[in-house]
Scaffold this active site. Sequence first.
Site, PDB file in Angstrom:
ATOM      1  N   ASN A 146       0.876  -1.353  -0.152  1.00 27.91           N
ATOM      2  CA  ASN A 146       0.115   0.125   0.133  1.00 27.91           C
ATOM      3  C   ASN A 146       0.928   1.329  -0.061  1.00 27.91           C
ATOM      4  O   ASN A 146       0.464   2.353  -0.367  1.00 27.91           O
ATOM      5  CB  ASN A 146      -1.054  -0.113   1.103  1.00 27.91           C
ATOM      6  CG  ASN A 146      -0.499  -0.031   2.386  1.00 27.91           C
ATOM      7  OD1 ASN A 146       0.687  -0.474   2.591  1.00 27.91           O
ATOM      8  ND2 ASN A 146      -1.209   0.023   3.436  1.00 27.91           N
ATOM      9  N   GLU A 247       5.180  -3.821  12.045  1.00 27.22           N
ATOM     10  CA  GLU A 247       4.067  -2.857  12.018  1.00 27.22           C
ATOM     11  C   GLU A 247       2.997  -3.388  11.370  1.00 27.22           C
ATOM     12  O   GLU A 247       2.934  -3.667  10.411  1.00 27.22           O
ATOM     13  CB  GLU A 247       4.630  -1.778  11.265  1.00 27.22           C
ATOM     14  CG  GLU A 247       5.884  -0.954  11.613  1.00 27.22           C
ATOM     15  CD  GLU A 247       5.485   0.201  12.559  1.00 27.22           C
ATOM     16  OE1 GLU A 247       4.224   0.339  12.667  1.00 27.22           O
ATOM     17  OE2 GLU A 247       6.626   0.663  13.150  1.00 27.22           O
ATOM     18  N   CYS A 281      -2.979   1.588   6.899  1.00 21.28           N
ATOM     19  CA  CYS A 281      -3.007   1.003   8.103  1.00 21.28           C
ATOM     20  C   CYS A 281      -3.841   1.681   9.317  1.00 21.28           C
ATOM     21  O   CYS A 281      -4.032   1.444  10.213  1.00 21.28           O
ATOM     22  CB  CYS A 281      -1.739   0.398   8.526  1.00 21.28           C
ATOM     23  SG  CYS A 281      -0.506   1.486   8.328  1.00 21.28           S
ATOM     24  N   GLU A 456       8.994   3.470  13.776  1.00 27.72           N
ATOM     25  CA  GLU A 456       9.518   3.978  12.899  1.00 27.72           C
ATOM     26  C   GLU A 456       9.697   5.521  12.898  1.00 27.72           C
ATOM     27  O   GLU A 456       8.677   5.964  13.273  1.00 27.72           O
ATOM     28  CB  GLU A 456       9.261   3.294  11.636  1.00 27.72           C
ATOM     29  CG  GLU A 456       9.032   1.934  11.654  1.00 27.72           C
ATOM     30  CD  GLU A 456       8.751   1.173  10.067  1.00 27.72           C
ATOM     31  OE1 GLU A 456       7.919   1.566   9.485  1.00 27.72           O
ATOM     32  OE2 GLU A 456       9.404   0.041   9.955  1.00 27.72           O
TER      33      GLU A 456
HETATM   34  P1  NAP Z   1       0.398  -9.232   4.067  1.00 24.59           P
HETATM   35  O1  NAP Z   1      -0.376 -10.054   3.369  1.00 24.59           O
HETATM   36  O2  NAP Z   1       0.933  -9.545   5.350  1.00 24.59           O
HETATM   37  O3  NAP Z   1       1.793  -8.932   3.299  1.00 24.59           O
HETATM   38  C1  NAP Z   1       3.175  -8.181   3.681  1.00 24.59           C
HETATM   39  C2  NAP Z   1       4.261  -8.655   3.131  1.00 24.59           C
HETATM   40  O4  NAP Z   1       4.653  -9.892   3.765  1.00 24.59           O
HETATM   41  C3  NAP Z   1       4.198  -8.941   1.663  1.00 24.59           C
HETATM   42  O5  NAP Z   1       5.618  -8.600   1.146  1.00 24.59           O
HETATM   43  C4  NAP Z   1       3.614 -10.316   1.508  1.00 24.59           C
HETATM   44  O6  NAP Z   1       4.493 -10.901   0.232  1.00 24.59           O
HETATM   45  C5  NAP Z   1       4.551 -10.827   2.597  1.00 24.59           C
HETATM   46  N1  NAP Z   1       4.121 -12.093   3.090  1.00 24.59           N
HETATM   47  C6  NAP Z   1       2.823 -12.836   2.696  1.00 24.59           C
HETATM   48  N2  NAP Z   1       2.916 -14.014   3.382  1.00 24.59           N
HETATM   49  C7  NAP Z   1       4.036 -14.344   4.091  1.00 24.59           C
HETATM   50  C8  NAP Z   1       4.563 -15.352   4.584  1.00 24.59           C
HETATM   51  N3  NAP Z   1       3.998 -16.455   4.843  1.00 24.59           N
HETATM   52  N4  NAP Z   1       5.758 -15.268   5.021  1.00 24.59           N
HETATM   53  C9  NAP Z   1       6.588 -14.215   4.810  1.00 24.59           C
HETATM   54  N5  NAP Z   1       6.062 -12.985   3.930  1.00 24.59           N
HETATM   55  C10 NAP Z   1       5.030 -13.187   3.798  1.00 24.59           C
HETATM   56  O7  NAP Z   1       0.070  -7.721   4.123  1.00 24.59           O
HETATM   57  P2  NAP Z   1      -0.811  -6.997   3.043  1.00 24.59           P
HETATM   58  O8  NAP Z   1      -2.099  -7.617   2.598  1.00 24.59           O
HETATM   59  O9  NAP Z   1       0.101  -6.929   1.817  1.00 24.59           O
HETATM   60  O10 NAP Z   1      -0.893  -5.293   3.666  1.00 24.59           O
HETATM   61  C11 NAP Z   1      -1.938  -5.034   4.202  1.00 24.59           C
HETATM   62  C12 NAP Z   1      -1.603  -5.009   5.879  1.00 24.59           C
HETATM   63  O11 NAP Z   1      -0.581  -4.554   6.209  1.00 24.59           O
HETATM   64  C13 NAP Z   1      -2.894  -4.453   6.456  1.00 24.59           C
HETATM   65  O12 NAP Z   1      -3.257  -5.391   7.691  1.00 24.59           O
HETATM   66  C14 NAP Z   1      -2.334  -3.146   7.002  1.00 24.59           C
HETATM   67  O13 NAP Z   1      -3.006  -2.644   8.161  1.00 24.59           O
HETATM   68  C15 NAP Z   1      -0.920  -3.435   7.197  1.00 24.59           C
HETATM   69  N6  NAP Z   1       0.077  -2.328   7.332  1.00 24.59           N
HETATM   70  C16 NAP Z   1       0.508  -1.780   8.248  1.00 24.59           C
HETATM   71  C17 NAP Z   1       1.178  -0.867   8.589  1.00 24.59           C
HETATM   72  C18 NAP Z   1       1.832  -0.343   9.878  1.00 24.59           C
HETATM   73  O14 NAP Z   1       2.655   0.611   9.610  1.00 24.59           O
HETATM   74  N7  NAP Z   1       1.397  -0.833  10.882  1.00 24.59           N
HETATM   75  C19 NAP Z   1       1.339   0.174   7.274  1.00 24.59           C
HETATM   76  C20 NAP Z   1       1.081  -0.460   6.078  1.00 24.59           C
HETATM   77  C21 NAP Z   1       0.188  -1.564   6.074  1.00 24.59           C
HETATM   78  P3  NAP Z   1       3.287 -11.054  -1.055  1.00 24.59           P
HETATM   79  O15 NAP Z   1       2.782  -9.547  -1.554  1.00 24.59           O
HETATM   80  O16 NAP Z   1       3.948 -11.471  -2.043  1.00 24.59           O
HETATM   81  O17 NAP Z   1       2.145 -11.734  -0.564  1.00 24.59           O
END
Ligand code: NAP
Length: 477
Positions: A146, A247, A281, A456
């Site tokens: 995102n 995060e 997020c 961060e």
């Molecule tokens: P995600 O599915 O957890 O993916 C994040 C990263 O982890 C991607 O690079 C993804 O690769 C990788 N990943 C997925 N499954 C994995 C596994 N089993 N082992 C290791 N790495 C793995 O999250 P998202 O859906 O992309 O992002 C949205 C989430 O991020 C939301 O919950 C949002 O709130 C959170 N977020 C939090 C913050 C914060 O600062 N707190 C900021 C932004 C977003 P792939 O893309 O190839 O699946």
Amino acid sequence: MSLDLTRRDLILADHLIDGRWCGAAAGARFAVTDPADGSLAAVDAAQRALPAWRAKPARERAQVLKRWHAAILAHQEDLGRLISREQGKPLAEGRGEIAYAASYVEWFAEQAVRANGEVIPAPVGGRRLLALREPVGVVAVITPWNFPAAMIARKIAPALAAGCTVVGKPAEDTPLTSLALARLAQEAGVPDGVLNLVTASRAQAAAVVDVWLADARVRKISFTGSTPVGKHLARASADTLKRLSLELGGNAPFLVFDDADLDAAVQGLMASKFRNGGQTCVCPNRIYVQDGVHDAFVDKLAGRVAALKVGPASAADSQIGPMINARAVDKIARHVEDAVAQGARVVTGGRRLEALGPNYYAPTVLAGATPRMQLSCEETFGPVAPVFRFRDEAEVLALANDTPFGLAAYFYTRDIARAHRVASALESGIVGVNEGAISTDVAPFGGVKESGYGREGSVHGLDDYLQIKYVCEGGLG
Ligand code: NAP
């Protein structure tokens, strides 16, 4: 990809390992056909590069980061277009994200020279006690789609400032911006092996990261993404006891009290809820409005939301672009259908915009939301603003805190005593008081509860990449 950039060579598809751009392409130093091979080669390179990088005077590391910062800003237009195209955010937001990402690089360039240690008064004579702050070593950074520039910049910049080397994996949906940033980092003088990126499809993501989890040379994981994946990383890095910065997901409450400035509250909600189409997020996910101003607030909000211009990210007047993928739109539609089935009323929106394309959803306001609805328990991650009605402060604090998550919270009031009370009572890492735009490089960003740990940005951001070594010097008397 057909994209109008002044520097076409910023569109890269390969891995960056040990200073070489390599895939299965002929002429690459490593023929990386399996991303897991790439992830091991990346750790080898990062480990080799570590001694020289950590030994470099902090001022020199800072200068490299300052050149990287200047290069990012010099290419703001190209990078903004790249983000906008691969992620779907409107071009103005794409440019804005590049400036935001660059601000972290500048901030940590400035912090690199401030990793001061301590001299502790010794309890006995003839001794000198030192507490030194040293880089943790090789760091693995894993980022979501995102904010493809900002998320990676605010991890890589403090890591490099601290003297760590990096292996990283951007999200499947948005690798291009990260790779372009890495190219600029190389041009700014980041030495070979100090920054390595491995790209992978979603199906291969776990295989790439599993290599890093199992490798004892990787001393820290810095992850931004969903809470389930964050928990998996915490469990899986237990065997090698890595440091973790997580995060994770949020479920931000946004509270509007009877004594609020309603126009300011609507403005704050528009800024925080609809940025990046609601895919952040820190987006308010639950909007609680007190009885006395509820109807007026919903009217004002619905007027603003209905006027939002939805369209392709590339169109100059778009304010809401497409959602990232089909899964995301399906989740939004499921949340709205569930809410309506449980009695919520669609005030505006509430439907897919198929005429624009498969991934568009209309900016939506729902009234009559209740705690049992799916959108109250899970992040919707889309342009949907569900409004809950509340009677008093105690009730709304209980509702706001009734979630395992604790990243951001917002509230609007003109009562100074309430402002202090509610800011203390909210269980979240970040609180916006009469303010919807809270993110900045100079402040600590991070969550509590199941939104994770670590910070961060700010002076605290460097600490996540440093460890303390106590040195006791004896025989000095
Ligand atoms: P995600 O599915 O957890 O993916 C994040 C990263 O982890 C991607 O690079 C993804 O690769 C990788 N990943 C997925 N499954 C994995 C596994 N089993 N082992 C290791 N790495 C793995 O999250 P998202 O859906 O992309 O992002 C949205 C989430 O991020 C939301 O919950 C949002 O709130 C959170 N977020 C939090 C913050 C914060 O600062 N707190 C900021 C932004 C977003 P792939 O893309 O190839 O699946």
